[in-house]
Design a protein around this motif. Structure first.
Motif, PDB file in Angstrom:
ATOM      1  N   LYS A 126       0.833  -1.212   0.000  1.00 48.72           N
ATOM      2  CA  LYS A 126       0.000   0.000   0.000  1.00 48.72           C
ATOM      3  C   LYS A 126       0.862   1.255   0.000  1.00 48.72           C
ATOM      4  O   LYS A 126       0.686   2.153  -0.821  1.00 48.72           O
ATOM      5  CB  LYS A 126      -0.863   0.016   1.278  1.00 48.72           C
ATOM      6  CG  LYS A 126      -2.333  -0.239   1.007  1.00 48.72           C
ATOM      7  CD  LYS A 126      -3.122  -0.123   2.296  1.00 48.72           C
ATOM      8  CE  LYS A 126      -3.997  -1.354   2.428  1.00 48.72           C
ATOM      9  NZ  LYS A 126      -4.474  -1.606   3.774  1.00 48.72           N
ATOM     10  N   THR A 127       1.805   1.327   0.912  1.00 51.93           N
ATOM     11  CA  THR A 127       2.640   2.531   0.985  1.00 51.93           C
ATOM     12  C   THR A 127       3.514   2.670  -0.252  1.00 51.93           C
ATOM     13  O   THR A 127       3.663   3.769  -0.778  1.00 51.93           O
ATOM     14  CB  THR A 127       3.548   2.543   2.235  1.00 51.93           C
ATOM     15  OG1 THR A 127       3.748   1.215   2.661  1.00 51.93           O
ATOM     16  CG2 THR A 127       2.964   3.349   3.345  1.00 51.93           C
ATOM     17  N   SER A 138       1.678   4.042  -3.211  1.00 49.66           N
ATOM     18  CA  SER A 138       1.290   5.447  -3.115  1.00 49.66           C
ATOM     19  C   SER A 138       2.424   6.369  -3.558  1.00 49.66           C
ATOM     20  O   SER A 138       2.223   7.556  -3.765  1.00 49.66           O
ATOM     21  CB  SER A 138       0.867   5.784  -1.681  1.00 49.66           C
ATOM     22  OG  SER A 138       2.015   5.768  -0.847  1.00 49.66           O
TER      23      SER A 138
END
Ligand code: ATP
Ligand code: MG
Length: 414
Positions: free
Chosen positions: A54-55, A58
């Motif tokens: 997820k990070t 991003s």
């Protein structure tokens, strides 16, 4: 293009295995002009890997994962990526055939859990594994490409070069061309110093030095709209580097120094034999690394004791008595003795103190003599290596190969 690297494996977090994969990938990415924003390590844990995905997604448009493609329960990289992206896992018949074939060839049983290695997130491009069973894969979702590679460095590195580089260069409209020049006999800072002017003034191609064990690699990388243009940009800079470094450059790209030495032996038609003391056969082993070495390499002996040097090589007891086993005189007689005894044109001898003990009469650990007998003449050099026993022995074998290829190179030019 911006990339992040995620290494997956609890053994990496425990410090049992050094994360060399990330360093390799980062280095390769730099070579093709891709910026790496972050490198992370996650254990074999699906929730924490999801979090890392997820990070990373991003911030970056390319995420490269290594590890966890194996057949066991704790290998969960593909499954976690698929779940995170909401993709089904799809069976790939040709990967399965490859797994069965590889296991059969190795005489290993094909088990049900091997099937897991033939499933990939839907829409994946399959990345072939020529060195093992675990194929890799690449899948793009929401503008981010996820590239999943196996953990074993040997498999990962081959896959990266053969399968991943083409994908990444395709993804950008910039084409890269790079050439690595391999240097031995001059240290990294001396190389940088000699090339100071061109390195500083050069932005395309870029010139990046990498310090390796007793050698330096210089990677010249050019980028352009086509590979042909990139090649043309690199060529004059490569020529300039050759003009400055001359025969300190022993080869290009994947050529090793033993490759270079064996090629020169073949070209000059000379045969070789080796007599080693402190290196215990390392030099012979390096020569035998090269396929087809048998055409030029006749014999290698490890003459560790004084008696062996006398009996096998005909070193005179008086020389050993007067100058010692680690001396210029002994090295010379060893080189002559092995060439005469094996009926070769060239004899190479190494004698030295690898330590940590063994210092005698002002002779320090790291003192090594390397002699080359050729055309009735013996050249002998004295070296002072530093570091532990392994480093001193590796340095001795490497330096003997460097001496050898320089002698042959001069001969070829005459
Ligand atoms: P396998 O089929 O062998 O299980 P895999 O793709 O599942 O392959 P891992 O199980 O994660 O890979 O790792 C296998 C071995 O590869 C590890 O034990 C370790 O020795 C090595 N390895 C894994 N990741 C790295 C890394 N980042 N850097 C260096 N070595 C690694
Ligand atoms: Mg595994």
């Amino acid at each position: 293009m911006t990339a992040e690297i995620i290494s997956v494996g609890t053994e990496l977090l425990m410090g049992d295995v050094i994360n060399t994969n990330s360093a390799f990938i980062a280095c390769e990415l730099k070579g093709i002009g891709v910026n790496v924003y972050r490198i992370s390590v996650v254990g074999d844990n699906s929730a924490r890997l999801t979090d890392a995905l997820k990070t990373a997604a991003s911030r970056a448009d390319t995420i490269i994962l290594t590890g966890g493609l194996g057949p066991t329960q704790d290998d969960l990289t593909k499954e976690t990526v698929a779940e995170y992206l909401n993709l089904e896992m799809i069976f790939d018949k040709s990967s399965w055939d490859n797994i069965v074939e590889t296991l059969n060839k190795r005489g290993r049983p094909v088990t049900e859990n091997n099937k897991k290695q033939a499933f990939f997130p839907k829409g994946s491009a399959i990345l072939k594994n020529n060195c093992g069973t675990a194929a890799g894969c690449a899948v793009t979702a929401n503008g981010v490409t996820y590239i999943m590679l196996p953990g074993p460095p040997y498999e990962m590195e081959a896959m990266f070069k053969n399968e991943v580089i083409p994908i990444l260069t395709q993804k950008s409209d910039i084409r890269f061309y790079s050439k690595t020049l391999r240097i031995c006999g001059v240290g990294e800072s001396a190389v940088e110093d000699m090339l100071n002017d061109i390195i500083a003034s050069q932005t395309n191609p870029t010139i990046a030095p990498y310090a390796k064990t007793y050698e330096v690699h210089l990677r010249v990388t050019a980028s352009a709209a086509s590979e042909k243009t990139a090649r043309a940009l690199a060529a004059p800079v490569v020529d300039k580097i050759y003009a400055i470094l001359g025969d300190n450059i022993y080869g290009e790209d994947d050529t090793t120094i033993e490759d270079a030495a064996i090629t020169l032996l073949r070209e000059t038609g000379y045969t070789i034999a080796t007599a080693e003391s402190c290196t215990g056969g390392l030099l012979a082993a390096r020569l035998v690394n090269v396929p087809g070495a048998s055409g030029v390499f006749m014999e290698g002996v490890v003459t560790y004791s004084n008696e062996a040097k006398i009996k096998r090589l005909g070193v005179s007891p008086a020389t050993l008595e007067q100058y010692g086993a680690v001396s210029e005189q002994t090295a010379k007689e060893m080189a002559v003795g092995i060439a005469k005894g094996s009926d070769t044109n060239i004899g190479v001898a190494i004698t030295g103190i690898a330590g940590p003990g063994g210092e005698t009469n002002g002779k320090n650990v790291g003192l090594v003599y390397i002699a080359i007998f050729l055309n009735g003449q013996v050249t002998v050099n004295e070296y002072h290596f530093t570091g532990d026993r392994t480093k001193i022995r590796d340095g001795s074998a490497q330096t003997a190969l460097d001496m050898l290829r320089r002698v042959l190179w001069r001969l070829k030019r005459e």
